[in-house]
Design a protein around this motif. Sequence first.
Motif, PDB file in Angstrom:
ATOM      1  N   ASP A 142      21.671  12.952 -59.810  1.00  0.00           N
ATOM      2  CA  ASP A 142      20.386  12.262 -59.570  1.00  0.00           C
ATOM      3  C   ASP A 142      19.589  12.950 -58.463  1.00  0.00           C
ATOM      4  OD1 ASP A 142      20.904  10.436 -61.541  1.00  0.00           O
ATOM      5  OD2 ASP A 142      21.471   8.801 -60.187  1.00  0.00           O
ATOM      6  N   LEU A 143      20.276  13.343 -57.392  1.00  0.00           N
ATOM      7  CA  LEU A 143      19.586  14.039 -56.306  1.00  0.00           C
ATOM      8  C   LEU A 143      19.054  15.394 -56.772  1.00  0.00           C
ATOM      9  CD1 LEU A 143      21.726  13.296 -53.125  1.00  0.00           C
ATOM     10  CD2 LEU A 143      19.232  13.190 -53.259  1.00  0.00           C
ATOM     11  N   ALA A 144      19.857  16.105 -57.539  1.00  0.00           N
ATOM     12  CA  ALA A 144      19.427  17.413 -58.047  1.00  0.00           C
ATOM     13  C   ALA A 144      18.209  17.259 -58.948  1.00  0.00           C
ATOM     14  CB  ALA A 144      20.568  18.082 -58.803  1.00  0.00           C
ATOM     15  N   ALA A 145      18.259  16.282 -59.842  1.00  0.00           N
ATOM     16  CA  ALA A 145      17.144  16.075 -60.766  1.00  0.00           C
ATOM     17  C   ALA A 145      15.890  15.627 -60.029  1.00  0.00           C
ATOM     18  CB  ALA A 145      17.539  15.046 -61.826  1.00  0.00           C
ATOM     19  N   SER A 146      16.054  14.752 -59.037  1.00  0.00           N
ATOM     20  CA  SER A 146      14.905  14.257 -58.280  1.00  0.00           C
ATOM     21  C   SER A 146      14.295  15.373 -57.438  1.00  0.00           C
ATOM     22  CB  SER A 146      15.329  13.090 -57.392  1.00  0.00           C
ATOM     23  OG  SER A 146      15.802  12.010 -58.172  1.00  0.00           O
ATOM     24  N   PHE A 147      15.137  16.206 -56.853  1.00  0.00           N
ATOM     25  CA  PHE A 147      14.640  17.363 -56.094  1.00  0.00           C
ATOM     26  C   PHE A 147      13.869  18.308 -57.004  1.00  0.00           C
ATOM     27  CE2 PHE A 147      15.308  21.833 -55.027  1.00  0.00           C
ATOM     28  CZ  PHE A 147      14.751  21.906 -53.769  1.00  0.00           C
ATOM     29  N   GLN A 148      14.437  18.611 -58.152  1.00  0.00           N
ATOM     30  CA  GLN A 148      13.802  19.534 -59.087  1.00  0.00           C
ATOM     31  C   GLN A 148      12.453  19.001 -59.561  1.00  0.00           C
ATOM     32  OE1 GLN A 148      16.077  22.185 -62.106  1.00  0.00           O
ATOM     33  NE2 GLN A 148      15.583  20.309 -63.201  1.00  0.00           N
ATOM     34  N   ARG A 149      12.379  17.691 -59.806  1.00  0.00           N
ATOM     35  CA  ARG A 149      11.110  17.095 -60.216  1.00  0.00           C
ATOM     36  C   ARG A 149      10.076  17.182 -59.094  1.00  0.00           C
ATOM     37  NH1 ARG A 149       9.387  13.389 -64.104  1.00  0.00           N
ATOM     38  NH2 ARG A 149       7.486  12.260 -63.508  1.00  0.00           N
ATOM     39  N   ALA A 150      10.509  16.943 -57.874  1.00  0.00           N
ATOM     40  CA  ALA A 150       9.595  17.029 -56.733  1.00  0.00           C
ATOM     41  C   ALA A 150       9.041  18.442 -56.595  1.00  0.00           C
ATOM     42  CB  ALA A 150      10.311  16.606 -55.448  1.00  0.00           C
ATOM     43  N   VAL A 151       9.904  19.436 -56.743  1.00  0.00           N
ATOM     44  CA  VAL A 151       9.444  20.830 -56.668  1.00  0.00           C
ATOM     45  C   VAL A 151       8.438  21.114 -57.771  1.00  0.00           C
ATOM     46  CG1 VAL A 151      10.145  23.238 -56.936  1.00  0.00           C
ATOM     47  CG2 VAL A 151      11.520  21.693 -55.532  1.00  0.00           C
ATOM     48  N   GLY A 152       8.725  20.634 -58.970  1.00  0.00           N
ATOM     49  CA  GLY A 152       7.802  20.838 -60.082  1.00  0.00           C
ATOM     50  C   GLY A 152       6.445  20.216 -59.817  1.00  0.00           C
ATOM     51  N   ASP A 153       6.427  19.017 -59.235  1.00  0.00           N
ATOM     52  CA  ASP A 153       5.162  18.361 -58.908  1.00  0.00           C
ATOM     53  C   ASP A 153       4.375  19.158 -57.869  1.00  0.00           C
ATOM     54  OD1 ASP A 153       5.740  16.346 -60.677  1.00  0.00           O
ATOM     55  OD2 ASP A 153       6.374  14.898 -59.149  1.00  0.00           O
ATOM     56  N   VAL A 154       5.086  19.686 -56.862  1.00  0.00           N
ATOM     57  CA  VAL A 154       4.418  20.477 -55.823  1.00  0.00           C
ATOM     58  C   VAL A 154       3.841  21.759 -56.409  1.00  0.00           C
ATOM     59  CG1 VAL A 154       4.787  21.830 -53.720  1.00  0.00           C
ATOM     60  CG2 VAL A 154       5.771  19.533 -53.916  1.00  0.00           C
ATOM     61  N   LEU A 155       4.643  22.458 -57.206  1.00  0.00           N
ATOM     62  CA  LEU A 155       4.155  23.702 -57.808  1.00  0.00           C
ATOM     63  C   LEU A 155       2.943  23.445 -58.693  1.00  0.00           C
ATOM     64  CD1 LEU A 155       7.474  25.540 -58.828  1.00  0.00           C
ATOM     65  CD2 LEU A 155       6.055  25.930 -56.819  1.00  0.00           C
ATOM     66  N   ALA A 156       2.985  22.376 -59.478  1.00  0.00           N
ATOM     67  CA  ALA A 156       1.862  22.062 -60.363  1.00  0.00           C
ATOM     68  C   ALA A 156       0.605  21.751 -59.563  1.00  0.00           C
ATOM     69  CB  ALA A 156       2.232  20.895 -61.275  1.00  0.00           C
ATOM     70  N   ASP A 157       0.752  20.995 -58.487  1.00  0.00           N
ATOM     71  CA  ASP A 157      -0.402  20.640 -57.666  1.00  0.00           C
ATOM     72  C   ASP A 157      -1.017  21.875 -57.017  1.00  0.00           C
ATOM     73  OD1 ASP A 157      -1.936  18.453 -56.020  1.00  0.00           O
ATOM     74  OD2 ASP A 157      -1.170  19.851 -54.530  1.00  0.00           O
ATOM     75  N   ARG A 158      -0.192  22.725 -56.449  1.00  0.00           N
ATOM     76  CA  ARG A 158      -0.703  23.925 -55.787  1.00  0.00           C
ATOM     77  C   ARG A 158      -1.319  24.902 -56.805  1.00  0.00           C
ATOM     78  NH1 ARG A 158      -1.877  22.987 -51.031  1.00  0.00           N
ATOM     79  NH2 ARG A 158      -2.385  21.113 -52.177  1.00  0.00           N
ATOM     80  N   CYS A 159      -0.685  25.005 -57.977  1.00  0.00           N
ATOM     81  CA  CYS A 159      -1.234  25.880 -59.019  1.00  0.00           C
ATOM     82  C   CYS A 159      -2.571  25.350 -59.542  1.00  0.00           C
ATOM     83  CB  CYS A 159      -0.244  26.013 -60.173  1.00  0.00           C
ATOM     84  SG  CYS A 159       1.175  27.069 -59.817  1.00  0.00           S
ATOM     85  N   ALA A 160      -2.701  24.037 -59.616  1.00  0.00           N
ATOM     86  CA  ALA A 160      -3.969  23.455 -60.065  1.00  0.00           C
ATOM     87  C   ALA A 160      -5.095  23.844 -59.122  1.00  0.00           C
ATOM     88  CB  ALA A 160      -3.845  21.941 -60.159  1.00  0.00           C
ATOM     89  N   HIS A 161      -4.823  23.800 -57.820  1.00  0.00           N
ATOM     90  CA  HIS A 161      -5.828  24.227 -56.842  1.00  0.00           C
ATOM     91  C   HIS A 161      -6.162  25.698 -57.030  1.00  0.00           C
ATOM     92  CE1 HIS A 161      -5.774  20.816 -53.703  1.00  0.00           C
ATOM     93  NE2 HIS A 161      -5.164  20.374 -54.789  1.00  0.00           N
ATOM     94  N   ALA A 162      -5.142  26.517 -57.254  1.00  0.00           N
ATOM     95  CA  ALA A 162      -5.366  27.954 -57.429  1.00  0.00           C
ATOM     96  C   ALA A 162      -6.155  28.233 -58.705  1.00  0.00           C
ATOM     97  CB  ALA A 162      -4.023  28.683 -57.459  1.00  0.00           C
ATOM     98  N   MET A 163      -5.885  27.462 -59.740  1.00  0.00           N
ATOM     99  CA  MET A 163      -6.613  27.649 -60.999  1.00  0.00           C
ATOM    100  C   MET A 163      -8.091  27.318 -60.824  1.00  0.00           C
ATOM    101  SD  MET A 163      -3.646  26.102 -63.470  1.00  0.00           S
ATOM    102  CE  MET A 163      -4.352  26.401 -65.064  1.00  0.00           C
ATOM    103  N   ASP A 164      -8.379  26.322 -59.998  1.00  0.00           N
ATOM    104  CA  ASP A 164      -9.783  26.006 -59.699  1.00  0.00           C
ATOM    105  C   ASP A 164     -10.458  27.172 -58.982  1.00  0.00           C
ATOM    106  OD1 ASP A 164      -9.507  23.508 -60.845  1.00  0.00           O
ATOM    107  OD2 ASP A 164      -9.144  22.468 -58.944  1.00  0.00           O
ATOM    108  N   GLN A 165      -9.758  27.730 -57.988  1.00  0.00           N
ATOM    109  CA  GLN A 165     -10.317  28.877 -57.259  1.00  0.00           C
ATOM    110  C   GLN A 165     -10.497  30.082 -58.177  1.00  0.00           C
ATOM    111  OE1 GLN A 165      -8.641  30.056 -53.498  1.00  0.00           O
ATOM    112  NE2 GLN A 165      -8.194  27.956 -52.879  1.00  0.00           N
TER     113      GLN A 165
END
Length: 349
Positions: free
Chosen positions: A240-263
Amino acid sequence: MIVLGLETSCDETAAAVVTDDRQILANKVLSQLDEHRPFGGVVPEIAARSHLDHIGDLVEQAMAEAGLDFVELDGVAATGGPGLIGGVFVGVMTAKAIAAAHKIPFLAVNHLEGHALTARLTEGDAAAFPYLLLLVSGGHCQLLAVEGVGHYIRLGGTVDDAVGEAFDKTAKMLGLPYPGGPALERAAQSGNDRAVDLPRPLRGRPGCDFSFSGLKTAVRHRIEEMLGSQKDLSDAQVADLAASFQRAVGDVLADRCAHAMDQFKQTYGRPGPLVVAGGVAANQALRARLTELTAERGTELLAPPVSLCTDNAAMIAWAGMERLQLGLTDPLDFAPRPRWPLDQLKGVA
């Protein structure tokens, strides 16, 4: 044209042969995992010695598999940095010796440029310049606009840990075996990725920078809370911790990439494509999350095969090929570099 590539920047000794029409004639990789596993990480001195012991045999194997003699090569490329300097020296000196003996061009390839250009080897015209690059590995986490060979504009990077480093350290806290990143991904497959509440550092903030140290610290606190009076976490808790960590990383990467895609869209008139490269790009859950993002944004995710995400010599040979085609060869007095930022590379204007 045909180029031999050598990779010795960390704990894989590799040799590969590629052609200018994107054929990989040979791709040999010798992992040092068993040598470093007792220490829980890469020991630079052991890595350098292993490269020295094996690079000659791997070159011979790659050339034999490709069915070529050295005189048929148009160039020889080697990782010139960044990386563990002892290992980098081994690859560079081997490539220089081949270049000098057979009077062919020598190409010092930036290891990160090798990752950055891999999609052009595997995806062809789909990865035409310019494109947006998410480079994620054990030592690097950055977003760049790739305008051409040697032309990289940094949009953001990590302010603390690289994402691969965060994976490895989290895996170690969970008691998972080395190497930690793949072990954590396997553990997460049987876990509930919503079971543990974890932060998403910098999500929603302006810009394209990353931060993972706070997420790693939060995992440590959750482990302490779960342990209580028990000695070890159960397998279900680890999952559960591994899956929750992995999901959190995915959310962060998606958010940062979305900003970069706008730029990126503001500058180039389109949001991508988004190319993901580096060892962490082999993680299937993260690939799926980024595929969702690119679909939402009307573009596509380009990701090399898993075998070409981790360190390999085919990417070095291909980056050498691209540089050779532009006349960007290097002198035999090139000095290997432990640090070599992408935005310090030279290219053709």
